[in-house]
Write an enzyme that holds these catalytic residues in place. Structure first.
Site, PDB file in Angstrom:
ATOM      1  N   LYS A  97     -33.544 -29.654   7.873  1.00 35.95           N
ATOM      2  CA  LYS A  97     -32.965 -28.730   8.398  1.00 35.95           C
ATOM      3  C   LYS A  97     -33.156 -27.307   7.702  1.00 35.95           C
ATOM      4  O   LYS A  97     -33.458 -26.372   8.324  1.00 35.95           O
ATOM      5  CB  LYS A  97     -31.372 -29.173   8.476  1.00 35.95           C
ATOM      6  CG  LYS A  97     -30.390 -28.211   9.032  1.00 35.95           C
ATOM      7  CD  LYS A  97     -29.032 -28.665   9.050  1.00 35.95           C
ATOM      8  CE  LYS A  97     -28.063 -27.668   9.618  1.00 35.95           C
ATOM      9  NZ  LYS A  97     -26.760 -27.904   9.431  1.00 35.95           N
TER      10      LYS A  97
ATOM     11  N   GLU B  56     -37.328 -32.818  -2.322  1.00 38.86           N
ATOM     12  CA  GLU B  56     -38.113 -34.176  -2.233  1.00 38.86           C
ATOM     13  C   GLU B  56     -39.060 -34.010  -0.875  1.00 38.86           C
ATOM     14  O   GLU B  56     -40.349 -34.365  -1.045  1.00 38.86           O
ATOM     15  CB  GLU B  56     -37.276 -35.280  -2.164  1.00 38.86           C
ATOM     16  CG  GLU B  56     -36.305 -35.665  -3.342  1.00 38.86           C
ATOM     17  CD  GLU B  56     -34.704 -34.929  -3.260  1.00 38.86           C
ATOM     18  OE1 GLU B  56     -34.966 -33.679  -2.776  1.00 38.86           O
ATOM     19  OE2 GLU B  56     -33.837 -35.280  -3.840  1.00 38.86           O
TER      20      GLU B  56
ATOM     21  N   GLY C 120     -26.768 -32.354   9.378  1.00 31.68           N
ATOM     22  CA  GLY C 120     -27.930 -33.426   8.815  1.00 31.68           C
ATOM     23  C   GLY C 120     -27.570 -34.586   9.579  1.00 31.68           C
ATOM     24  O   GLY C 120     -28.350 -35.319  10.105  1.00 31.68           O
ATOM     25  N   ARG C 121     -26.358 -35.175   8.828  1.00 27.50           N
ATOM     26  CA  ARG C 121     -26.111 -36.578   9.121  1.00 27.50           C
ATOM     27  C   ARG C 121     -25.890 -36.784  10.921  1.00 27.50           C
ATOM     28  O   ARG C 121     -25.573 -37.959  10.973  1.00 27.50           O
ATOM     29  CB  ARG C 121     -25.245 -37.234   8.275  1.00 27.50           C
ATOM     30  CG  ARG C 121     -23.929 -36.405   8.449  1.00 27.50           C
ATOM     31  CD  ARG C 121     -23.164 -36.824   6.900  1.00 27.50           C
ATOM     32  NE  ARG C 121     -21.898 -35.887   6.779  1.00 27.50           N
ATOM     33  CZ  ARG C 121     -22.236 -34.714   6.084  1.00 27.50           C
ATOM     34  NH1 ARG C 121     -23.204 -34.445   5.656  1.00 27.50           N
ATOM     35  NH2 ARG C 121     -21.002 -34.199   6.032  1.00 27.50           N
TER      36      ARG C 121
ATOM     37  N   GLU D 257     -20.959 -39.410   3.052  1.00 30.19           N
ATOM     38  CA  GLU D 257     -21.295 -38.098   2.751  1.00 30.19           C
ATOM     39  C   GLU D 257     -20.394 -37.285   3.673  1.00 30.19           C
ATOM     40  O   GLU D 257     -19.954 -35.995   3.132  1.00 30.19           O
ATOM     41  CB  GLU D 257     -22.725 -37.594   3.221  1.00 30.19           C
ATOM     42  CG  GLU D 257     -23.169 -36.287   2.570  1.00 30.19           C
ATOM     43  CD  GLU D 257     -24.533 -35.867   2.902  1.00 30.19           C
ATOM     44  OE1 GLU D 257     -24.754 -35.735   4.075  1.00 30.19           O
ATOM     45  OE2 GLU D 257     -25.331 -35.956   1.958  1.00 30.19           O
TER      46      GLU D 257
ATOM     47  N   HIS E  71     -26.097 -65.669   2.245  1.00 33.84           N
ATOM     48  CA  HIS E  71     -26.505 -66.448   1.216  1.00 33.84           C
ATOM     49  C   HIS E  71     -26.890 -65.588  -0.211  1.00 33.84           C
ATOM     50  O   HIS E  71     -27.553 -65.865  -0.937  1.00 33.84           O
ATOM     51  CB  HIS E  71     -27.974 -67.045   1.553  1.00 33.84           C
ATOM     52  CG  HIS E  71     -27.973 -68.039   2.582  1.00 33.84           C
ATOM     53  ND1 HIS E  71     -27.610 -69.453   2.444  1.00 33.84           N
ATOM     54  CD2 HIS E  71     -27.879 -67.816   4.115  1.00 33.84           C
ATOM     55  CE1 HIS E  71     -27.250 -69.825   3.754  1.00 33.84           C
ATOM     56  NE2 HIS E  71     -27.551 -69.021   4.581  1.00 33.84           N
TER      57      HIS E  71
ATOM     58  N   LYS F 298     -28.632 -30.856  -7.402  1.00 34.83           N
ATOM     59  CA  LYS F 298     -29.682 -29.985  -7.050  1.00 34.83           C
ATOM     60  C   LYS F 298     -30.011 -28.855  -8.017  1.00 34.83           C
ATOM     61  O   LYS F 298     -31.173 -28.403  -8.472  1.00 34.83           O
ATOM     62  CB  LYS F 298     -29.608 -29.634  -5.716  1.00 34.83           C
ATOM     63  CG  LYS F 298     -29.557 -30.677  -4.603  1.00 34.83           C
ATOM     64  CD  LYS F 298     -29.344 -29.977  -3.405  1.00 34.83           C
ATOM     65  CE  LYS F 298     -29.212 -30.990  -2.176  1.00 34.83           C
ATOM     66  NZ  LYS F 298     -28.996 -30.609  -0.846  1.00 34.83           N
TER      67      LYS F 298
HETATM   68  O1  F6P Z   1     -28.578 -33.394  -0.169  1.00 34.93           O
HETATM   69  C1  F6P Z   1     -27.865 -33.836   0.939  1.00 34.93           C
HETATM   70  C2  F6P Z   1     -28.346 -33.148   2.265  1.00 34.93           C
HETATM   71  O2  F6P Z   1     -28.016 -31.973   2.467  1.00 34.93           O
HETATM   72  C3  F6P Z   1     -27.910 -33.972   3.388  1.00 34.93           C
HETATM   73  O3  F6P Z   1     -26.823 -33.511   3.915  1.00 34.93           O
HETATM   74  C4  F6P Z   1     -29.216 -33.846   4.556  1.00 34.93           C
HETATM   75  O4  F6P Z   1     -28.934 -34.752   5.610  1.00 34.93           O
HETATM   76  C5  F6P Z   1     -30.392 -34.024   3.498  1.00 34.93           C
HETATM   77  O5  F6P Z   1     -29.971 -33.363   2.462  1.00 34.93           O
HETATM   78  C6  F6P Z   1     -31.593 -33.427   3.849  1.00 34.93           C
HETATM   79  O6  F6P Z   1     -31.517 -31.871   4.108  1.00 34.93           O
HETATM   80  P1  F6P Z   1     -32.593 -31.216   4.794  1.00 34.93           P
HETATM   81  O7  F6P Z   1     -32.617 -31.909   6.341  1.00 34.93           O
HETATM   82  O8  F6P Z   1     -32.253 -29.690   4.783  1.00 34.93           O
HETATM   83  O9  F6P Z   1     -34.056 -31.523   4.271  1.00 34.93           O
END
Ligand code: F6P
Length: 544
Positions: free
Chosen positions: A204, A210, A265-266, A351, A382, A510
């Protein structure tokens, strides 16, 4: 004390809890033969049974009064009308527009033309890829799709794609890369042919470290294995709300699918973030997923609170968390395809509602999100069900079960169903001392052994569970199920007076990582942190 915990309804629930806590679920079932009919709800082919929760009619009435006190109906209306209910980010939370068929407005502007335009763009793109019109640099059809994203840009699409495995189009295999640990990317890439691999960079913000590290490595791999700079346009597409950052990365805006700041995002799997879903199962099935969610949205927005599945599911959670003090919630799908559902739900619930500051800026004096975890049903039996049955930590559980399997293989599904039923019955009933003794006596076990073993063989029971059954895991029923949980989370946030749509708690880590990254570059000992962090950094430097 907060207004919430001082309110007469909250106090009445506390008093009522004292009475309910004395009553065993077994007893509640013995006293009322119609308990299942009273405490279960139907929505399309979905059944939600909450009769194995410690509730009676008074509980439900009080919880509904709590919902009214917290103005739940107004909040639902505000969400659907595009109000900026995400107050800390000054944004609407209008993910319901992504599956709507009607106009939906933010600041007086209808968002639907844009939503539909992007859906059409996804449709054209997936048809072009599936038919081979859009192909790789050598003219070969794409065989592999690699989605690079994390959090909401991974968990939702990965969960849905896995859950819809029976609908996969043959010839296309999806892969999901989220972890910045290079192991994941290199293990996937070593099996792939760059000429037939399509990368989707999903973010987003397009600033997530990452994802960008993985995306740059994927680009490098592509260029070093035969792809050229000009081929990037064919093999890399982006899904983002940040056009400028996508261009900076080197992806042609022509190959970009947008979404908007009013989609969290979620809550984004219904947007272009769902592109890997559409590519894997076809746009027709993606539309069916949206239709399932849309039907749940309509139900949530229009059905009275006492017959409203997300409302009741949310309120049951509040009852467990705030009055029975349960802080651990397990979700147990009895369907192999749903193996990513617990991970997806962890982000959605924790979250969203893992917060301690109320709308007015005050610290809450009540519990909010529980720890959410889970595993496929039979596997969990199990592993950790021992704790569910006889441990000291109370855990509430949701069981998710399809009535029919996509894989009518031997007698497997009957065994699955029998296990689900046995577990929920056992958790509810338990086994009394008398029953444990009688069982051992009937097995001709000697008196001394019976005396020794009896305490170990007792099951307290009275463990709260909700069972959600659906006919079959189809795109449509999955859409409804996900929307059920999205709205359940919203209901709870309204009761708790918190904003479920921001996530400030992920920021501190972060911020710190940038400085530490630089410190890890050389061998100079670090002294700028606390002694533990310095010690760990220096140990890692010495041992890298
Ligand atoms: O660090 C959490 C977060 O901001 C989430 O809310 C989000 O889904 C995820 O990182 C990924 O964010 P992006 O889609 O901006 O890479």
């Amino acid at each position: 004390m907060s207004l919430l915990t001082q309110s007469p309804v909250w106090r009445a629930l506390q008093t009522h809890h004292k009475a309910m806590a004395q009553r065993h679920l077994r007893e509640l079932f013995q006293q009322d033969a119609r308990r299942f009919e009273k405490f279960s709800l139907l929505f399309n082919d979905m059944l939600m049974d909450y009769s194995k929760q410690p509730v009676d009619q008074e509980t439900i009435d009080l919880l509904l009064a709590l919902a009214r006190q917290q103005k739940l109906e107004d909040w639902i209306a505000r969400m659907f009308s595009g109000d900026k209910i995400n107050i800390t980010e000054h944004r609407a939370a209008l993910h319901v527009a992504l599956r709507s068929e009607q106009s939906m407005f933010i600041d007086g502007a209808d968002v639907m033309p844009e939503v539909k335009r992007v859906l059409k763009q996804m449709e054209h793109f997936s048809v072009a890829v599936q038919s081979g019109i859009r192909c790789g640099y050598s003219g070969e059809t794409f065989t592999d799709i690699v989605n690079i994203g994390i959090g909401g840009s991974d968990l939702g699409p990965a969960m849905v794609t896995e859950a819809l495995k029976p609908y996969w189009i043959s010839g296309i295999t999806p892969h999901f890369i989220s972890n910045v640990d290079g192991a994941q990317l290199s293990q996937v890439l070593q099996r792939l042919n760059p000429a037939t691999t399509l990368f989707i960079i999903s973010s987003k913000t397009f600033t997530t470290q990452e994802t960008l590290v993985n995306a740059h490595s994927a680009r490098q791999w592509f260029l070093s294995r035969g792809g050229s700079e000009k081929d990037i346009a064919h093999h890399f597409v982006a899904v983002s709300a940040n056009r400028a950052a996508v261009e900076k990365f080197g992806i042609d805006p022509e190959n970009m699918f947008v979404f908007w700041d009013w989609v969290g995002g979620r809550y984004s799997l219904w947007s272009a973030i769902g592109l890997p879903i559409a590519l894997t199962v076809g746009m027709g099935n993606f539309y069916a997923l949206l239709a399932g969610a849309r039907e749940m949205d309509r139900h949530f927005a229009t059905v009275p609170l006492d017959k409203n599945l997300p409302v009741i599911l949310g309120l049951i959670g509040v009852w467990q968390i705030n009055f029975f003090g349960i802080s651990s919630h397990v979700v147990l799908p009895y369907d192999q395809s749903m193996h990513r559902f617990p991970a997806y739900l962890q982000q959605l619930e924790m979250e969203s509602n893992g917060k301690r500051i109320a709308h007015d800026g005050d610290t809450v004096d009540y519990a909010t999100s529980p720890v959410v975890w889970g595993e496929l049903g039979a596997n969990g039996q199990h592993a950790f069900y021992q704790l569910l049955h006889q441990g000291t930590q109370p855990v509430s559980a949701d069981f998710l079960v399809p009535c029919q399997s996509h894989y009518p293989f031997g007698d497997h599904h009957r065994v699955v169903l029998a296990n689900f039923l046995a577990q929920t019955e056992a958790l509810m009933k338990g086994k009394t001392e008398q029953e444990a003794r009688a069982e051992m006596t009937s097995q001709s076990i000697d008196a001394e052994t019976i005396r020794q073993l009896t305490p170990h063989k007792i099951f307290p029971g009275n463990r709260p569970t909700t069972s959600i059954l659906f006919k079959k895991l189809t795109p449509k029923s999955l859409g409804s199920l996900i929307a059920l949980y999205e709205h359940k989370v919203f209901v709870q946030s309204v009761i708790w007076n918190i904003n479920p749509f921001d996530q400030w708690g992920v920021e501190l880590g972060k911020q710190l990582v940038g400085k530490i990254l630089t410190e890890l570059e050389n061998h100079v000992p670090v002294t700028s942190h606390d002694s533990s962090t310095n010690g760990l950094i220096n140990h890692l430097k010495a041992n890298r």
